[in-house]
Motif scaffolding. Structure first.
Motif, PDB file in Angstrom:
ATOM      1  N   LEU A 101      -5.208   6.663  -2.884  1.00 49.43           N
ATOM      2  CA  LEU A 101      -4.156   5.126  -2.617  1.00 49.43           C
ATOM      3  C   LEU A 101      -4.313   4.022  -3.297  1.00 49.43           C
ATOM      4  O   LEU A 101      -5.096   3.574  -4.401  1.00 49.43           O
ATOM      5  CB  LEU A 101      -5.221   4.803  -0.977  1.00 49.43           C
ATOM      6  N   ARG A 102      -2.993   3.456  -3.154  1.00 50.84           N
ATOM      7  CA  ARG A 102      -2.009   2.342  -3.948  1.00 50.84           C
ATOM      8  C   ARG A 102      -2.831   0.874  -3.778  1.00 50.84           C
ATOM      9  O   ARG A 102      -1.362   1.236  -2.557  1.00 50.84           O
ATOM     10  CB  ARG A 102      -1.373   2.876  -4.920  1.00 50.84           C
ATOM     11  N   PHE A 103      -2.840  -0.027  -4.449  1.00 52.88           N
ATOM     12  CA  PHE A 103      -2.188  -0.801  -3.925  1.00 52.88           C
ATOM     13  C   PHE A 103      -1.954  -2.321  -5.643  1.00 52.88           C
ATOM     14  O   PHE A 103      -2.100  -2.037  -6.619  1.00 52.88           O
ATOM     15  CB  PHE A 103      -4.219  -1.739  -3.646  1.00 52.88           C
ATOM     16  N   GLU A 148      -5.434   1.827  -8.067  1.00 52.54           N
ATOM     17  CA  GLU A 148      -5.625   3.434  -7.462  1.00 52.54           C
ATOM     18  C   GLU A 148      -6.705   3.215  -7.555  1.00 52.54           C
ATOM     19  O   GLU A 148      -7.348   3.422  -8.008  1.00 52.54           O
ATOM     20  CB  GLU A 148      -4.181   3.823  -7.924  1.00 52.54           C
ATOM     21  N   LEU A 176       0.595  -1.152   0.368  1.00 52.77           N
ATOM     22  CA  LEU A 176       0.392  -0.490   0.014  1.00 52.77           C
ATOM     23  C   LEU A 176       0.682   0.960   0.067  1.00 52.77           C
ATOM     24  O   LEU A 176       1.409   1.284   1.154  1.00 52.77           O
ATOM     25  CB  LEU A 176      -1.019  -0.123   1.676  1.00 52.77           C
TER      26      LEU A 176
END
Length: 178
Positions: free
Chosen positions: A128-130, A140, A99
């Motif tokens: 927020l990026r996964f 994202e 994350l």
């Protein structure tokens, strides 16, 4: 033995280069969009929800996967705005290695009919990026606010000179890092 040392150096150099300089292609959908009007008429109009879905395509270049620059082109659809958005980006670790918090700030330039009505303006966003480690594809969620001012066309005696809009977009994006 000399070839082995040379291969190790080349391998380490390639790993270092790909770690230091990484790029990302981005393709996304604008899931929620609304526009609020500011200035002399802003309190009368309030927020206006924009129907339909917009599409974005972009490119980002970062150093050490922490800071960088990027650009996105948005096709706003029938009711949305077509825009070009250039920005600086910061990616902040948020606990888990997969994350990252995303902060972007830059400049939006409306295109097409919107470019005839609005001047370019500042934009900023958070998200927020996964992305799983060692896997190039990520996802994202990002919220961006584009602040645009109405162009002064000299007509109507300057009635709308201070009128601006804030175009707010919630975007879901698939990313490919290389």
């Amino acid at each position: 033995k000399g070839e082995l040392i040379s291969m190790k150096k080349i391998s380490l150099l390639l790993i270092a280069i790909t770690t230091i300089a990484s790029a990302q292609l981005r393709v996304g959908l604008d899931m929620s969009r609304d526009m609020s009007v500011g200035g002399s008429l802003g309190s009368l109009l309030g927020d206006v929800e924009i129907e339909g879905t917009g599409f974005t395509i972009g490119y980002e270049k970062t150093l050490l996967s922490l800071v960088g620059a990027g650009a996105e082109y948005t096709m706003g659809g029938e009711e949305g705005l077509d825009m070009l958005y250039g920005y600086a980006v910061a990616k902040i670790p948020v606990g888990l290695p997969m994350l990252r918090g995303i902060a972007r700030a830059g400049y939006s330039m409306p295109l097409g009919d919107a470019g005839d009505v609005y001047d370019p303006g500042l934009a900023y966003g958070v998200g927020l990026r996964f992305k799983l480690p060692l896997f190039p594809v990520g996802a994202e969620a990002h919220y961006t606010m584009h602040n645009l001012e109405m162009k002064d066309d000299g007509e109507l005696g300057g009635l709308f000179d201070d009128l601006g809009i804030t175009y707010k977009v919630m975007n879901l994006t698939v990313t490919y890092s290389f």
